[in-house]
Write a protein that holds these residues in place. Sequence first.
Motif, PDB file in Angstrom:
ATOM      1  N   ARG A 143       0.833  -1.215   0.000  1.00 55.39           N
ATOM      2  CA  ARG A 143       0.000   0.000   0.000  1.00 55.39           C
ATOM      3  C   ARG A 143       0.864   1.260   0.000  1.00 55.39           C
ATOM      4  NH1 ARG A 143      -3.550  -2.662   4.053  1.00 55.39           N
ATOM      5  NH2 ARG A 143      -5.233  -3.553   2.828  1.00 55.39           N
ATOM      6  N   VAL A 144       1.925   1.234   0.798  1.00 56.64           N
ATOM      7  CA  VAL A 144       2.824   2.399   0.846  1.00 56.64           C
ATOM      8  C   VAL A 144       3.490   2.602  -0.510  1.00 56.64           C
ATOM      9  CG1 VAL A 144       4.975   3.267   1.867  1.00 56.64           C
ATOM     10  CG2 VAL A 144       3.209   2.277   3.327  1.00 56.64           C
ATOM     11  N   ILE A 195       3.317   6.157  -3.136  1.00 54.70           N
ATOM     12  CA  ILE A 195       4.449   6.981  -3.571  1.00 54.70           C
ATOM     13  C   ILE A 195       4.227   7.318  -5.044  1.00 54.70           C
ATOM     14  CG2 ILE A 195       6.948   7.062  -3.888  1.00 54.70           C
ATOM     15  CD1 ILE A 195       7.144   5.002  -1.595  1.00 54.70           C
ATOM     16  N   PRO A 196       4.222   8.617  -5.401  1.00 53.83           N
ATOM     17  CA  PRO A 196       3.801   9.014  -6.747  1.00 53.83           C
ATOM     18  C   PRO A 196       4.477   8.264  -7.898  1.00 53.83           C
ATOM     19  CG  PRO A 196       4.056  10.945  -5.383  1.00 53.83           C
ATOM     20  CD  PRO A 196       4.521   9.772  -4.566  1.00 53.83           C
ATOM     21  N   TRP A 197       5.761   8.315  -8.051  1.00 55.28           N
ATOM     22  CA  TRP A 197       6.425   7.719  -9.203  1.00 55.28           C
ATOM     23  C   TRP A 197       6.512   6.204  -9.056  1.00 55.28           C
ATOM     24  CZ3 TRP A 197      11.424   5.593 -10.302  1.00 55.28           C
ATOM     25  CH2 TRP A 197      11.723   5.550 -11.643  1.00 55.28           C
ATOM     26  N   VAL A 203       4.857   0.351 -10.085  1.00 60.02           N
ATOM     27  CA  VAL A 203       4.406  -0.910  -9.483  1.00 60.02           C
ATOM     28  C   VAL A 203       3.072  -1.327 -10.096  1.00 60.02           C
ATOM     29  CG1 VAL A 203       3.583  -1.955  -7.330  1.00 60.02           C
ATOM     30  CG2 VAL A 203       5.678  -0.611  -7.346  1.00 60.02           C
ATOM     31  N   ARG A 204       2.169  -0.363 -10.255  1.00 64.31           N
ATOM     32  CA  ARG A 204       0.850  -0.652 -10.823  1.00 64.31           C
ATOM     33  C   ARG A 204       0.985  -1.169 -12.262  1.00 64.31           C
ATOM     34  NH1 ARG A 204      -0.910   3.932  -9.313  1.00 64.31           N
ATOM     35  NH2 ARG A 204      -1.637   3.473  -7.241  1.00 64.31           N
ATOM     36  N   ARG A 205       1.805  -0.478 -13.061  1.00 69.13           N
ATOM     37  CA  ARG A 205       1.990  -0.892 -14.456  1.00 69.13           C
ATOM     38  C   ARG A 205       2.630  -2.273 -14.556  1.00 69.13           C
ATOM     39  NH1 ARG A 205       4.680   4.405 -17.034  1.00 69.13           N
ATOM     40  NH2 ARG A 205       3.137   5.874 -16.259  1.00 69.13           N
ATOM     41  N   GLY A 206       3.602  -2.527 -13.707  1.00 66.37           N
ATOM     42  CA  GLY A 206       4.252  -3.831 -13.705  1.00 66.37           C
ATOM     43  C   GLY A 206       3.292  -4.949 -13.334  1.00 66.37           C
ATOM     44  N   TRP A 229      -0.061  -9.497 -15.016  1.00 69.41           N
ATOM     45  CA  TRP A 229      -1.391 -10.101 -15.033  1.00 69.41           C
ATOM     46  C   TRP A 229      -1.846 -10.353 -16.474  1.00 69.41           C
ATOM     47  CZ3 TRP A 229      -6.275  -8.786 -16.791  1.00 69.41           C
ATOM     48  CH2 TRP A 229      -7.322  -9.555 -16.302  1.00 69.41           C
ATOM     49  N   CYS A 230      -1.664  -9.361 -17.330  1.00 69.46           N
ATOM     50  CA  CYS A 230      -2.076  -9.515 -18.734  1.00 69.46           C
ATOM     51  C   CYS A 230      -1.292 -10.629 -19.422  1.00 69.46           C
ATOM     52  CB  CYS A 230      -1.894  -8.201 -19.492  1.00 69.46           C
ATOM     53  SG  CYS A 230      -3.065  -6.925 -19.018  1.00 69.46           S
ATOM     54  N   ARG A 231      -0.006 -10.693 -19.164  1.00 66.67           N
ATOM     55  CA  ARG A 231       0.819 -11.740 -19.777  1.00 66.67           C
ATOM     56  C   ARG A 231       0.370 -13.114 -19.288  1.00 66.67           C
ATOM     57  NH1 ARG A 231       5.430 -12.219 -22.576  1.00 66.67           N
ATOM     58  NH2 ARG A 231       6.835 -13.930 -22.083  1.00 66.67           N
TER      59      ARG A 231
END
Length: 173
Positions: free
Chosen positions: A135-136, A140-142, A147-150, A155-157
């Motif tokens: 969650r932390v 954190i902005p960047w 982390v979200r994109r990774g 998941w998509c792969r």
Amino acid sequence: MRRASEDMVKLVLEGKPISLAMPRYPAAFSPFVIAMVEAGQTSGGLETAMRQLAAHFEHVKELENLARAQSFYTKILIFALIVIPTLAPFILEGSEAWLPIIARRIITVALGFSIVWYGWRSLMRLDFLRRGVDRVKLLIPWVGSLVRRGAVARWCRAMALLYAAGVPVHSAL
């Protein structure tokens, strides 16, 4: 892994599917791998499923190697922060004074890193702490964005591999 392989060979020789032995070894086979193998066996495309798994794990290994290579400069900087401050005694007093200082500093830093590393790994085994750290990271902005994109990319792969192997979407989810 050897025991798992022997168990799978025994099952195959008895005419049973490989995927029956895999859940007995959760340290060796994740649910993702088991689902891929089961789908390959069901659809008759076990070879294709195995090739897809191999390509997936090779891609993951390439990403890990890339991350190690990208962090090389940081490792050099940390090493320089340890060694450079100890050069003054070497220059002023000679090598006899320098060796004990550098040895003490390297041992202290290595011991500190190993204690922190193993402590962190042990704490991250606790589910509530791992979720809190995640969650932390997301806040954190960047870092949160990366982390979200990774996570979405992984998941998509995984979904694409499972779907291509013949696993129904509702089971893959």
